[in-house]
Structures are given as structure tokens and as C-alpha cells.
Design a protein around this motif. Structure first.
Motif, PDB file in Angstrom:
ATOM      1  N   GLU A   1      26.186 -17.444 -12.538  1.00  0.00           N
ATOM      2  CA  GLU A   1      27.238 -17.302 -11.541  1.00  0.00           C
ATOM      3  C   GLU A   1      28.432 -16.518 -12.077  1.00  0.00           C
ATOM      4  O   GLU A   1      28.842 -16.694 -13.229  1.00  0.00           O
ATOM      5  N   ASN A   2      28.981 -15.668 -11.224  1.00  0.00           N
ATOM      6  CA  ASN A   2      30.230 -14.985 -11.577  1.00  0.00           C
ATOM      7  C   ASN A   2      31.387 -15.971 -11.592  1.00  0.00           C
ATOM      8  O   ASN A   2      31.385 -16.961 -10.855  1.00  0.00           O
ATOM      9  N   THR A   3      32.360 -15.710 -12.440  1.00  0.00           N
ATOM     10  CA  THR A   3      33.490 -16.622 -12.603  1.00  0.00           C
ATOM     11  C   THR A   3      34.797 -15.941 -12.245  1.00  0.00           C
ATOM     12  O   THR A   3      34.893 -14.712 -12.194  1.00  0.00           O
ATOM     13  N   ALA A   4      35.834 -16.759 -12.000  1.00  0.00           N
ATOM     14  CA  ALA A   4      37.078 -16.265 -11.406  1.00  0.00           C
ATOM     15  C   ALA A   4      38.073 -15.709 -12.410  1.00  0.00           C
ATOM     16  O   ALA A   4      38.819 -14.774 -12.102  1.00  0.00           O
ATOM     17  N   GLY A   5      38.148 -16.294 -13.599  1.00  0.00           N
ATOM     18  CA  GLY A   5      39.234 -15.954 -14.504  1.00  0.00           C
ATOM     19  C   GLY A   5      38.764 -15.694 -15.920  1.00  0.00           C
ATOM     20  O   GLY A   5      37.577 -15.785 -16.240  1.00  0.00           O
TER      21      GLY A   5
ATOM     22  N   ASP B   1      42.602 -11.100  -7.098  1.00  0.00           N
ATOM     23  CA  ASP B   1      42.749 -10.893  -8.544  1.00  0.00           C
ATOM     24  C   ASP B   1      43.713 -11.892  -9.192  1.00  0.00           C
ATOM     25  O   ASP B   1      44.313 -11.612 -10.227  1.00  0.00           O
ATOM     26  N   SER B   2      43.828 -13.072  -8.601  1.00  0.00           N
ATOM     27  CA  SER B   2      44.718 -14.105  -9.144  1.00  0.00           C
ATOM     28  C   SER B   2      44.166 -14.735 -10.414  1.00  0.00           C
ATOM     29  O   SER B   2      44.918 -15.291 -11.215  1.00  0.00           O
ATOM     30  N   GLY B   3      42.837 -14.705 -10.573  1.00  0.00           N
ATOM     31  CA  GLY B   3      42.196 -15.388 -11.691  1.00  0.00           C
ATOM     32  C   GLY B   3      42.117 -16.890 -11.504  1.00  0.00           C
ATOM     33  O   GLY B   3      41.705 -17.607 -12.422  1.00  0.00           O
ATOM     34  N   ARG B   4      42.473 -17.381 -10.329  1.00  0.00           N
ATOM     35  CA  ARG B   4      42.528 -18.828 -10.079  1.00  0.00           C
ATOM     36  C   ARG B   4      41.352 -19.248  -9.195  1.00  0.00           C
ATOM     37  O   ARG B   4      41.097 -18.643  -8.150  1.00  0.00           O
ATOM     38  N   ASP B   5      40.674 -20.291  -9.608  1.00  0.00           N
ATOM     39  CA  ASP B   5      39.488 -20.789  -8.900  1.00  0.00           C
ATOM     40  C   ASP B   5      39.873 -21.981  -8.036  1.00  0.00           C
ATOM     41  O   ASP B   5      39.719 -23.138  -8.440  1.00  0.00           O
ATOM     42  N   ARG B   6      40.387 -21.694  -6.838  1.00  0.00           N
ATOM     43  CA  ARG B   6      40.775 -22.759  -5.918  1.00  0.00           C
ATOM     44  C   ARG B   6      40.192 -22.435  -4.548  1.00  0.00           C
ATOM     45  O   ARG B   6      40.635 -21.510  -3.870  1.00  0.00           O
ATOM     46  N   HIS B   7      39.185 -23.218  -4.157  1.00  0.00           N
ATOM     47  CA  HIS B   7      38.449 -22.936  -2.930  1.00  0.00           C
ATOM     48  C   HIS B   7      39.220 -23.400  -1.699  1.00  0.00           C
ATOM     49  O   HIS B   7      39.980 -24.377  -1.743  1.00  0.00           O
ATOM     50  N   ALA B   8      38.991 -22.703  -0.584  1.00  0.00           N
ATOM     51  CA  ALA B   8      39.563 -23.074   0.707  1.00  0.00           C
ATOM     52  C   ALA B   8      38.461 -23.050   1.754  1.00  0.00           C
ATOM     53  O   ALA B   8      37.421 -22.395   1.573  1.00  0.00           O
TER      54      ALA B   8
END
Length: 265
Positions: free
Chosen positions: A137-141, A212-219
Motif C-alpha cells: 500500500e502507498n503511504t501518506a507521509g 500534500d499535507s503528509g497527514r493520514d486522516r481519513h474523512a
């Protein structure tokens, strides 16, 4: 390929939740996602019972590996247990008849060469017994993440090229992670497939943060900063098993299903 639609659900009774949502796929953990303990099926009757029940219900199961796994790490105390835990997860996933196992790409530390992480991934893949595939899986940050940017995903697949197990290594594309990681969603499925040859699972999530925040916060879908058309476009272009990892339970996921269905036509 047919789009299977589902959500990440509780591991003890995943099929009841799938039926309540009207989904034909689920994603589950096999045990505590923050633990190094050997995975175990929590469904009553164990792995064989879940496999039989899922087959009868026509529900595909995706297993998400524990978050603690980082096979790219240069730290022996992390890398070696990570390989062991990933193998244990794959073995148990096969017992439940899973479509495959999602595993995060991992990272090296800020002062380390990413090339070592790619090499560690190759050693891991070469050593695995894969009765079911893994979906990286690709990651956010992270500036030294293995799978945040397309160029790093490309370097990882270059490292895996030639492995006898490469045919059992797929890709999981997370839309929130892509957005937060600085990847433009429009046309992203094609760009990923140009590198990996495949997209096996989509994690369909909106993002609470800007590009491009680098933050992994789902909505929940439509409630975040991800472009609505691009989000639906990922699901349409991938045309594969699609899993919501959005906040809430059955009512919220039903609403997310409806939001997506309205845009897929």
C-alpha cells in the motif's frame, strides 16, 4: 474486472456487517493491529468457519496486516519480526480464503539510504511463502517512505523485479494517502499500473487535510479535501475490490456507498 465494494469492519462478525451495508467485500484485521502477536481469526469457529461462511455469502475478504510491520527497516529488531509477522498473517489469511493481504510499504529513518529499504523488501519477498498475494500500500507521509511517491514505488518494483514471488505481489492504492502524499489522483491508476502492472485493491477514503499535507486522516466521502470527481475516478479506473476505511459504522458506510454509487453511474 468487477468492482467489489465493502468496508473495513470488526473482525469478530464481519459478514453481518457486510450484509447490513449491502457490500460484497470486507477488510479485517486478524488480531491486534498494534501487536507483534501471532495473528488468529476471531470469527466464531475460526478460519475454516469464516472461509465457508464468506463463500456462501459471496463476500470477498481482504486482510490488513498489523501496522507494526516494517520490512524495509534497517533495525534487526523491527525487520526480522516484521518478516515473521507478515508470513504468519499471509498464512492465516489463506486459511480464511482471503483475496490477499494489505501491507504498508514502510520506511527507513531520515539519515538512511532508501536503497537499503528496497533491498530489504526484496529479501522479504524472496523469502515469503505466498499462498495468497500481498498488496503493498502507498503511504501518506515521510521523506524516506518506500511507497509515498511514484518514483519510490518505481524503485521498489525495480528491486522486486526478477523475484520468483513477484506474481504474488500486488498493489493497494489508498486515495487519502495519495492525496496527502502529493499524488494527483486524476489518471493515477494508469500511472501506478505503468509501474506495478496492477492495482488489486482501492482504499477509498476522503481526507481531512489538504493536498500534500503528509497527514493520514481519513474523512467520509464528500466531506474532505479530495476532489470528488477524481476520487470516484480512481474507483472507476481501477475497477477492482474497493474498501472504505472511513469513520463511523454501518450507517456512515451506507451513506458513503450511496455517495460513490451516484458518481459511478
Amino acid at each position: 474486472m468487477t468492482i467489489r465494494l465493502g468496508a473495513h469492519v470488526d473482525s469478530t462478525d464481519p459478514l453481518t456487517e457486510a450484509a447490513a451495508m449491502g457490500g460484497d467485500a470486507v477488510q479485517i484485521f486478524l488480531g491486534d493491529p498494534q501487536s507483534w502477536k501471532k495473528p488468529a481469526t476471531l470469527y466464531p469457529g475460526g478460519a475454516e468457519a469464516l472461509k465457508s461462511a464468506a463463500e456462501a455469502a459471496g463476500v470477498g475478504i481482504v486482510v490488513h496486516s498489523p501496522y507494526v510491520i516494517n520490512v524495509a527497516s534497517t533495525n534487526n529488531r523491527i525487520r526480522i519480526p516484521s518478516r515473521k509477522l507478515l508470513q504468519q498473517t499471509v498464512t492465516e489469511a489463506a486459511a480464511v480464503g482471503a483475496l490477499g493481504v494489505v501491507v504498508h510499504g514502510g520506511h527507513v529513518t531520515a539519515d538512511e539510504d532508501q536503497a537499503v529499504g528496497y533491498a530489504n523488501w526484496r529479501k522479504c519477498v524472496d523469502g515469503l511463502d505466498l499462498p495468497v498475494p500481498i498488496f503493498i500500500e502507498n503511504t501518506a507521509g515521510g521523506t524516506k517512505a518506500m511507497t509515498r511517491h511514484l518514483d519510490s514505488i518505481g524503485r521498489l518494483w525495480d528491486a522486486l523485479d526478477g523475484s520468483e514471488n513477484l506474481g504474488q505481489v500486488g498493489f493497494c492504492l489508498d486515495t487519502c494517502h495519495a492525496h496527502a502524499g502529493g499524488l494527483e489522483l486524476d489518471g493515477l491508476v494508469g500511472r501506478v499500473r505503468d509501474i506495478t502492472g496492477r492495482v488489486d485493491v482501492v482504499h477509498c477514503n476522503d481526507s481531512r487535510d489538504e493536498f500534500d499535507s503528509g497527514r493520514d486522516r481519513h474523512a467520509n466521502l464528500g466531506n474532505g479535501f479530495v476532489d470528488h470527481d477524481a476520487l470516484a475516478g480512481i474507483v472507476s479506473d481501477a475497477a477492482t475490490t474497493t474498501i472504505l476505511e472511513t469513520p463511523g459504522g454501518v450507517p456512515e458506510h451506507v451513506a458513503d456507498f450511496a455517495w460513490l454509487a451516484a458518481r459511478l453511474g
